[in-house]
Motif scaffolding. Structure first.
Motif, PDB file in Angstrom:
ATOM      1  N   PHE A  35       0.882  -1.166   0.000  1.00 24.23           N
ATOM      2  CA  PHE A  35       0.000   0.000   0.000  1.00 24.23           C
ATOM      3  C   PHE A  35       0.916   1.212   0.000  1.00 24.23           C
ATOM      4  O   PHE A  35       1.717   1.403   0.908  1.00 24.23           O
ATOM      5  CB  PHE A  35      -0.892  -0.010   1.247  1.00 24.23           C
ATOM      6  CG  PHE A  35      -1.941   1.059   1.229  1.00 24.23           C
ATOM      7  CD1 PHE A  35      -3.215   0.769   0.796  1.00 24.23           C
ATOM      8  CD2 PHE A  35      -1.656   2.345   1.657  1.00 24.23           C
ATOM      9  CE1 PHE A  35      -4.190   1.752   0.770  1.00 24.23           C
ATOM     10  CE2 PHE A  35      -2.617   3.332   1.634  1.00 24.23           C
ATOM     11  CZ  PHE A  35      -3.887   3.033   1.195  1.00 24.23           C
ATOM     12  N   PHE A  36       0.799   2.044  -1.034  1.00 23.63           N
ATOM     13  CA  PHE A  36       1.715   3.176  -1.208  1.00 23.63           C
ATOM     14  C   PHE A  36       1.046   4.472  -0.767  1.00 23.63           C
ATOM     15  O   PHE A  36      -0.038   4.815  -1.232  1.00 23.63           O
ATOM     16  CB  PHE A  36       2.126   3.302  -2.682  1.00 23.63           C
ATOM     17  CG  PHE A  36       3.184   4.341  -2.899  1.00 23.63           C
ATOM     18  CD1 PHE A  36       4.521   4.013  -2.774  1.00 23.63           C
ATOM     19  CD2 PHE A  36       2.838   5.643  -3.205  1.00 23.63           C
ATOM     20  CE1 PHE A  36       5.504   4.972  -2.960  1.00 23.63           C
ATOM     21  CE2 PHE A  36       3.809   6.613  -3.385  1.00 23.63           C
ATOM     22  CZ  PHE A  36       5.146   6.280  -3.261  1.00 23.63           C
ATOM     23  N   ILE A  37       1.713   5.181   0.133  1.00 26.87           N
ATOM     24  CA  ILE A  37       1.258   6.505   0.557  1.00 26.87           C
ATOM     25  C   ILE A  37       2.261   7.521   0.033  1.00 26.87           C
ATOM     26  O   ILE A  37       3.446   7.466   0.379  1.00 26.87           O
ATOM     27  CB  ILE A  37       1.148   6.605   2.094  1.00 26.87           C
ATOM     28  CG1 ILE A  37       0.083   5.643   2.610  1.00 26.87           C
ATOM     29  CG2 ILE A  37       0.828   8.042   2.511  1.00 26.87           C
ATOM     30  CD1 ILE A  37      -0.017   5.576   4.127  1.00 26.87           C
ATOM     31  N   ASN A  38       1.771   8.418  -0.807  1.00 30.37           N
ATOM     32  CA  ASN A  38       2.620   9.490  -1.331  1.00 30.37           C
ATOM     33  C   ASN A  38       2.614  10.613  -0.304  1.00 30.37           C
ATOM     34  O   ASN A  38       1.691  11.418  -0.267  1.00 30.37           O
ATOM     35  CB  ASN A  38       2.094   9.958  -2.690  1.00 30.37           C
ATOM     36  CG  ASN A  38       2.984  11.000  -3.316  1.00 30.37           C
ATOM     37  OD1 ASN A  38       3.617  11.789  -2.632  1.00 30.37           O
ATOM     38  ND2 ASN A  38       3.010  11.010  -4.634  1.00 30.37           N
ATOM     39  N   ASN A  39       3.655  10.652   0.537  1.00 33.40           N
ATOM     40  CA  ASN A  39       3.649  11.658   1.593  1.00 33.40           C
ATOM     41  C   ASN A  39       3.825  13.077   1.068  1.00 33.40           C
ATOM     42  O   ASN A  39       3.482  14.032   1.750  1.00 33.40           O
ATOM     43  CB  ASN A  39       4.633  11.321   2.713  1.00 33.40           C
ATOM     44  CG  ASN A  39       6.014  10.985   2.238  1.00 33.40           C
ATOM     45  OD1 ASN A  39       6.385  11.297   1.116  1.00 33.40           O
ATOM     46  ND2 ASN A  39       6.766  10.327   3.088  1.00 33.40           N
ATOM     47  N   ALA A  75      -5.028   1.381   4.942  1.00 30.47           N
ATOM     48  CA  ALA A  75      -4.098   0.428   4.337  1.00 30.47           C
ATOM     49  C   ALA A  75      -4.269  -0.953   4.951  1.00 30.47           C
ATOM     50  O   ALA A  75      -4.300  -1.958   4.226  1.00 30.47           O
ATOM     51  CB  ALA A  75      -2.660   0.908   4.520  1.00 30.47           C
ATOM     52  N   ASN A  76      -4.387  -1.023   6.251  1.00 34.23           N
ATOM     53  CA  ASN A  76      -4.564  -2.324   6.901  1.00 34.23           C
ATOM     54  C   ASN A  76      -5.823  -3.017   6.419  1.00 34.23           C
ATOM     55  O   ASN A  76      -5.822  -4.220   6.158  1.00 34.23           O
ATOM     56  CB  ASN A  76      -4.579  -2.162   8.424  1.00 34.23           C
ATOM     57  CG  ASN A  76      -3.203  -1.860   8.968  1.00 34.23           C
ATOM     58  OD1 ASN A  76      -2.196  -2.264   8.407  1.00 34.23           O
ATOM     59  ND2 ASN A  76      -3.154  -1.132  10.069  1.00 34.23           N
ATOM     60  N   GLU A  97       3.149  -4.542   3.443  1.00 32.27           N
ATOM     61  CA  GLU A  97       2.603  -3.510   4.325  1.00 32.27           C
ATOM     62  C   GLU A  97       2.562  -2.150   3.638  1.00 32.27           C
ATOM     63  O   GLU A  97       2.274  -2.056   2.466  1.00 32.27           O
ATOM     64  CB  GLU A  97       3.359  -3.444   5.650  1.00 32.27           C
ATOM     65  CG  GLU A  97       3.362  -4.750   6.434  1.00 32.27           C
ATOM     66  CD  GLU A  97       1.993  -5.262   6.850  1.00 32.27           C
ATOM     67  OE1 GLU A  97       1.102  -4.450   7.131  1.00 32.27           O
ATOM     68  OE2 GLU A  97       1.811  -6.488   6.895  1.00 32.27           O
ATOM     69  N   VAL A  98       2.878  -1.094   4.399  1.00 35.41           N
ATOM     70  CA  VAL A  98       2.723   0.283   3.931  1.00 35.41           C
ATOM     71  C   VAL A  98       4.088   0.883   3.625  1.00 35.41           C
ATOM     72  O   VAL A  98       5.021   0.759   4.404  1.00 35.41           O
ATOM     73  CB  VAL A  98       2.017   1.136   5.012  1.00 35.41           C
ATOM     74  CG1 VAL A  98       1.894   2.582   4.571  1.00 35.41           C
ATOM     75  CG2 VAL A  98       0.654   0.555   5.343  1.00 35.41           C
TER      76      VAL A  98
END
Length: 144
Positions: A35-39, A75-76, A97-98
């Motif tokens: 799961f990709f989070i673009n910070n 994400a979880n 995971e993330v």
């Protein structure tokens, strides 16, 4: 050999999930999921609120942390659902995971180096215009 499913949209990823599972089955490969989070995107939104005077620095920091916590919780849930679907199809799965990074494109090129056969990306329409050159083995699936 690995097939990667990179989820960059927590609300719509069904097409990409199905495609990733199918690719892993066809290639007899392990499905690796992240799961990709673009910070940078979160920082941009928060920064605009601060620049326009809506929030001071302390509330901005709290809002940023709250948004990241919310995305991690999403994400979880997403990863649990992908795990269930892959298990139903008897696909070998490796949940990564993330990942929180500033650039999706750079991350995808890193994946190419990891014995990767195919990369399926589930992303929002808003991100499509921001995506530059993708690796040739990557497929970006725009989900609504």
């Amino acid at each position: 050999m690995n097939t990667w499913l990179v989820v960059a949209n927590p609300y719509a990823y069904d097409k990409a999930m199905g495609k990733g599972i199918s690719e892993a089955q066809q290639n007899q490969a392990k499905l690796r999921v992240v799961f990709f989070i673009n910070n940078n995107s979160i920082n941009d939104v928060i920064g605009e609120l601060g620049q326009t005077g809506w929030l001071g620095s302390n509330p901005l920091h709290k809002l940023q942390n709250s948004m990241l916590d919310g995305y991690r919780a999403l994400a979880n849930d997403v990863l649990k659902r992908v795990k269930r679907k892959a298990k139903e199809k008897e696909v070998e799965l490796d949940i990564q995971e993330v990942i929180e990074r500033p650039s999706l494109e750079e991350y995808l090129f890193e994946l190419v180096e990891q014995d990767t056969v195919k990369i399926i990306v589930a992303g929002p329409q808003l991100l499509t215009a921001k995506i530059g050159n993708l690796p040739s083995i990557a497929e970006y699936i725009e989900e609504d």
